[in-house]
Design a protein around this motif. Structure first.
Motif, mmCIF file in Angstrom:
data_model
loop_
_atom_site.group_PDB
_atom_site.id
_atom_site.type_symbol
_atom_site.label_atom_id
_atom_site.label_comp_id
_atom_site.label_asym_id
_atom_site.label_seq_id
_atom_site.Cartn_x
_atom_site.Cartn_y
_atom_site.Cartn_z
ATOM 1 N N LEU A 88 2.120 89.700 43.720
ATOM 2 C CA LEU A 88 0.798 89.043 43.829
ATOM 3 C C LEU A 88 -0.363 90.001 44.397
ATOM 4 C CD1 LEU A 88 1.917 85.388 44.520
ATOM 5 C CD2 LEU A 88 1.485 86.538 42.193
ATOM 6 N N PHE A 89 -1.407 89.918 43.845
ATOM 7 C CA PHE A 89 -2.718 90.637 44.467
ATOM 8 C C PHE A 89 -3.035 89.946 45.637
ATOM 9 C CE2 PHE A 89 -3.274 91.004 39.744
ATOM 10 C CZ PHE A 89 -2.480 92.298 39.737
ATOM 11 N N ARG A 90 -2.720 90.449 46.946
ATOM 12 C CA ARG A 90 -2.892 89.828 48.122
ATOM 13 C C ARG A 90 -4.410 89.367 48.430
ATOM 14 N NH1 ARG A 90 1.620 89.171 50.176
ATOM 15 N NH2 ARG A 90 1.308 88.394 52.129
ATOM 16 N N ASN A 91 -5.337 90.337 47.692
ATOM 17 C CA ASN A 91 -6.660 90.076 48.154
ATOM 18 C C ASN A 91 -7.342 89.171 47.305
ATOM 19 O OD1 ASN A 91 -6.030 92.012 46.259
ATOM 20 N ND2 ASN A 91 -8.080 92.513 46.195
ATOM 21 N N MET A 92 -6.609 88.462 46.416
ATOM 22 C CA MET A 92 -7.284 87.388 45.551
ATOM 23 C C MET A 92 -6.545 86.129 45.605
ATOM 24 S SD MET A 92 -7.397 89.600 41.811
ATOM 25 C CE MET A 92 -7.424 91.420 41.908
ATOM 26 N N PHE A 100 -6.691 87.382 36.262
ATOM 27 C CA PHE A 100 -6.967 88.862 36.379
ATOM 28 C C PHE A 100 -6.766 89.423 35.061
ATOM 29 C CE2 PHE A 100 -5.409 93.153 36.916
ATOM 30 C CZ PHE A 100 -6.504 93.804 37.896
ATOM 31 N N ASN A 134 -7.235 77.853 45.505
ATOM 32 C CA ASN A 134 -8.070 78.705 46.448
ATOM 33 C C ASN A 134 -7.361 79.211 47.424
ATOM 34 O OD1 ASN A 134 -10.725 78.681 44.584
ATOM 35 N ND2 ASN A 134 -10.876 76.708 45.535
ATOM 36 N N ARG A 135 -6.063 79.140 47.214
ATOM 37 C CA ARG A 135 -5.354 79.603 48.452
ATOM 38 C C ARG A 135 -4.922 81.042 47.887
ATOM 39 N NH1 ARG A 135 -1.725 75.903 51.001
ATOM 40 N NH2 ARG A 135 -2.765 74.039 51.209
ATOM 41 N N TYR A 136 -4.566 81.752 49.278
ATOM 42 C CA TYR A 136 -4.246 83.424 48.864
ATOM 43 C C TYR A 136 -2.763 83.321 48.970
ATOM 44 C CZ TYR A 136 -8.872 84.988 49.382
ATOM 45 O OH TYR A 136 -10.249 85.197 49.428
ATOM 46 N N SER A 138 -0.416 84.764 50.666
ATOM 47 C CA SER A 138 0.006 84.899 51.980
ATOM 48 C C SER A 138 0.325 83.362 52.302
ATOM 49 C CB SER A 138 -0.743 85.564 52.928
ATOM 50 O OG SER A 138 -1.999 85.171 53.092
ATOM 51 N N GLU A 139 -0.396 82.231 51.894
ATOM 52 C CA GLU A 139 -0.429 80.995 52.129
ATOM 53 C C GLU A 139 0.747 79.939 51.492
ATOM 54 O OE1 GLU A 139 -4.754 79.815 53.519
ATOM 55 O OE2 GLU A 139 -4.738 80.804 51.726
ATOM 56 N N ARG A 152 0.310 84.016 36.066
ATOM 57 C CA ARG A 152 -0.209 85.157 35.778
ATOM 58 C C ARG A 152 0.087 86.035 34.666
ATOM 59 N NH1 ARG A 152 -0.225 89.872 40.302
ATOM 60 N NH2 ARG A 152 1.829 90.114 39.493
#
Lengths: 352, 277
Positions: A88-92, A100, A134-136, A138-139, A152
């Protein structure tokens, strides 16, 4: 969409990862590529995806629904790929991750931002992650990340879904749940799906078709029942589930002609009797070594007499209680279904 | 009952003690003497010392050019780090090791060789001067020297981070139909941003404090190509110790503030990756 692959070879340096693979996957099926590590299953999946290309060979072809895609890169094959560690894209956020693929489309094909938002919400609902837009990454828990990765991949309307060890990094309970969920999900949307696994139980439970690989070659293709009941080689029978391997061949069984093969019998095809109940050819004297009485079945470790080869029997708990076995007790075992392999493939199957 | 917490790894008190003593002796006490000595000056003379036109001009040169030089390094250092960690080519090991040269070279040697190269008759300078680029004894010269000394910081900070990037993430982007450029810009670059800020901050800090290589190539013209460290040295040569420490104070405070801002930016760029709602 159907997938065909012909004469796929792949070498990494001097290592031959795939040695001429041929396969034909019919439309809408859930297919598993099963094999031990190093069997080439992930390489094959990556070649089907276009993340890796097969060695140059004029006979090599990969065909998606009649269209030759052998050297077309992943981004243009319209596939959905789910990575083992999700990637997963961690900054999104979850929503941005899912959007994406759509937002990367060239301007004239790109849906409007409302359409993208609508589609993303639809997918989030489909993979049951409502409220997590809206979670990232890592959460999220492992299972949730897995489903984001799936959503995705599905966002771009892929023709095929390819999954690399989809449940490998999850704990046993989540794995079981997600397995069932994927099965139902695939039945609902009917997308041709190929997944890689080294877990035979997972492949047999989930797939319509199991493709078994060993050392860069396909050793058997068939439905779970076919590959389990009619294994094509000693490798397949050993790889799929527990099996007893008796090197003495049929020498173990008195009254049967001498034979040089190796005898395979599944533990659930072994019955234990205190006395010889009927005079069949497949009764063998044995001695009880150990009794495991916990679990769904009673398992008994035995040794054949007189060769003293160890093997296991799986009998019902009731039967185990009735027999009242003790270590050291001499018993008779009956093999209900044995397979005799000679060389690598020729075999005799004996059922009683 | 003892309520002292048991630690799994021994030596916490010992190592903490050594760490604090070390930092105090080598960093904290020397830095605090700057403030103590300059405080003897009295507010008015302090202000006069740090705001004289010559000193102000030197601040502009030092901070302005350090900013530009480390920005340049951030850009080219990024490319160098990318190439060195992503590709293997003949001479890779050689190029990888010469990145460290600015670390190892005595700064005076660097200054002398840069001056020789970039002066009017130098190997490179002879081509630049006809184009109207005065590459030595000018602000451009300072810029060249500061870029030189800061370069390895950016490369060496980024390299391990680029090497540690998960290739699957790029493949995931590609499999979704994103172009190479989009994958880089939307996925790879954001995850390298914190390291880039760190590299930038290190290069910038180094540039602000640089003295040896600059004084040879800058020409040291008051009001024009004089860097603040040189102004401090000049005060010292005139036995104006208090004025020297006053200017040092200003440098210290400004550097500290700038590093604080960069750190905040870095923190913010890390947060982008894992923000909480």
């Amino acid at each position: 969409m159907s997938i065909q692959a012909y004469n796929v070879y792949k070498t990494f340096g001097s290592y031959k990862a795939l040695k001429g693979v041929n396969l034909d996957i019919p439309e809408g099926k859930l297919v598993s590529l099963l094999g031990p590590s190093g069997s080439g299953k992930t390489t094959l999946l990556r070649i089907l995806a276009g993340l890796e290309f097969p060695d140059e060979n004029k006979n090599t072809q990969i065909i998606f629904h009649g269209e030759d895609v052998t050297y077309i890169p992943a981004g243009k094959r319209r596939i959905g790929f789910v990575f083992q560690h999700y990637a997963l894209f961690r900054n999104m956020t979850v929503a941005e991750n899912i959007a994406f693929g759509l937002s990367c489309k060239p301007k004239r094909e790109r849906p409007s931002s409302e359409e993208i938002r609508y589609k993303v919400n639809q997918l989030i609902e489909l993979v049951q992650l409502e409220g997590l837009n809206n979670r990232y990454p890592s959460e999220l828990s492992g299972g949730q990340q897995q489903r984001v990765a799936l959503a995705r991949a599905l966002a771009v309307n892929p023709r095929v879904l390819l999954l690399d060890e989809p449940f490998g990094a999850l704990d046993a309970k989540v794995r079981k749940e997600l397995r069932r969920w994927l099965r139902k999900f695939q039945e609902d949307i009917k997308i041709t799906t190929v997944f890689v696994t080294h877990d035979q139980e997972e492949a047999l439970e989930l797939a319509d078709v199991v493709i078994i690989l060993n050392k860069g070659e396909i050793v058997q293709i068939g439905s779970p029942q076919e590959v389990y009941d009619s294994p094509a080689s000693p490798f397949v029978i050993e790889f799929l589930g527990n099996v007893n391997k008796l090197k003495g061949g049929l020498n173990n069984i008195p009254n049967v002609i001498r034979n040089t093969g190796i005898l395979y019998v599944r533990p659930h095809d072994v019955d234990i009797q205190l006395q010889v109940e009927s005079e069949t050819d497949y009764v063998l004297p044995a001695i009880v070594r150990h009794i495991f009485s916990a679990g769904n079945y009673g398992r008994v470790a035995l040794e054949s007499l007189p060769q003293r080869e160890p093997f296991e029997a799986e009998i019902s708990r009731n039967r185990l209680r009735d027999l009242d076995l003790k270590p050291g007790l001499k018993v008779f075992v009956v093999f209900r279904h044995v397979r005799l392999f000679e060389n690598d493939s020729v075999y005799r199957e004996i059922k009683i | 009952m003892s309520n002292k917490r048991q630690r799994i790894l021994p030596g916490f008190h010992l190592t903490l003690g050594i760490c604090l003593t070390y930092l105090t002796l080598l960093v904290f006490i020397p830095l605090s003497t700057i403030f103590i000595r300059s405080s003897g000056l009295g507010w008015e003379s302090f202000w006069r010392a740090i705001t004289s036109p010559q000193v102000i001009a030197s601040y502009k040169v030092t901070f302005g050019i350090s900013f530009l030089a480390s920005l340049t390094n951030a850009f080219f250092g990024f490319i160098a780090a990318w190439v060195l960690s992503r590709y293997r080519f003949p001479g890779h090991g050689f190029f990888d090791s010469i990145v460290d040269l600015p670390f190892a070279l005595p700064t005076a040697v660097a200054g002398i060789s840069l001056t020789a190269l970039y002066s009017q008759n130098g190997w490179i300078g002879q081509f630049l001067y006809p184009l109207g680029i005065k590459s030595a004894y000018s602000l451009i010269g300072i810029y060249i020297a500061l870029t030189f000394v800061g370069f390895p910081f950016v490369v060496r900070t980024l390299q391990p981070v680029i090497e540690g990037l998960d290739r699957e993430i790029e493949e995931a982007g590609a499999s979704l139909g994103a172009s190479r450029w989009k994958v880089f810009w939307k996925i790879v670059f954001p995850s390298l941003l914190p390291a880039l800020f760190t590299g930038y901050a290190l290069a910038f800090a180094r540039a602000i404090g640089e003295y040896g290589s600059v004084i040879f190539i800058s020409g040291n013209m008051p009001m024009r190509t004089e860097i603040t460290p040189l102004v401090i040295v000049k005060f010292l040569e005139n036995y104006q110790y208090q004025q020297a420490t006053a200017v040092a104070c200003v440098m210290l405070v400004i550097s500290f503030l700038i590093l604080l801002i960069i750190n905040a930016l870095q923190h913010w760029s890390v947060l982008i990756g894992q923000a909480k709602n």
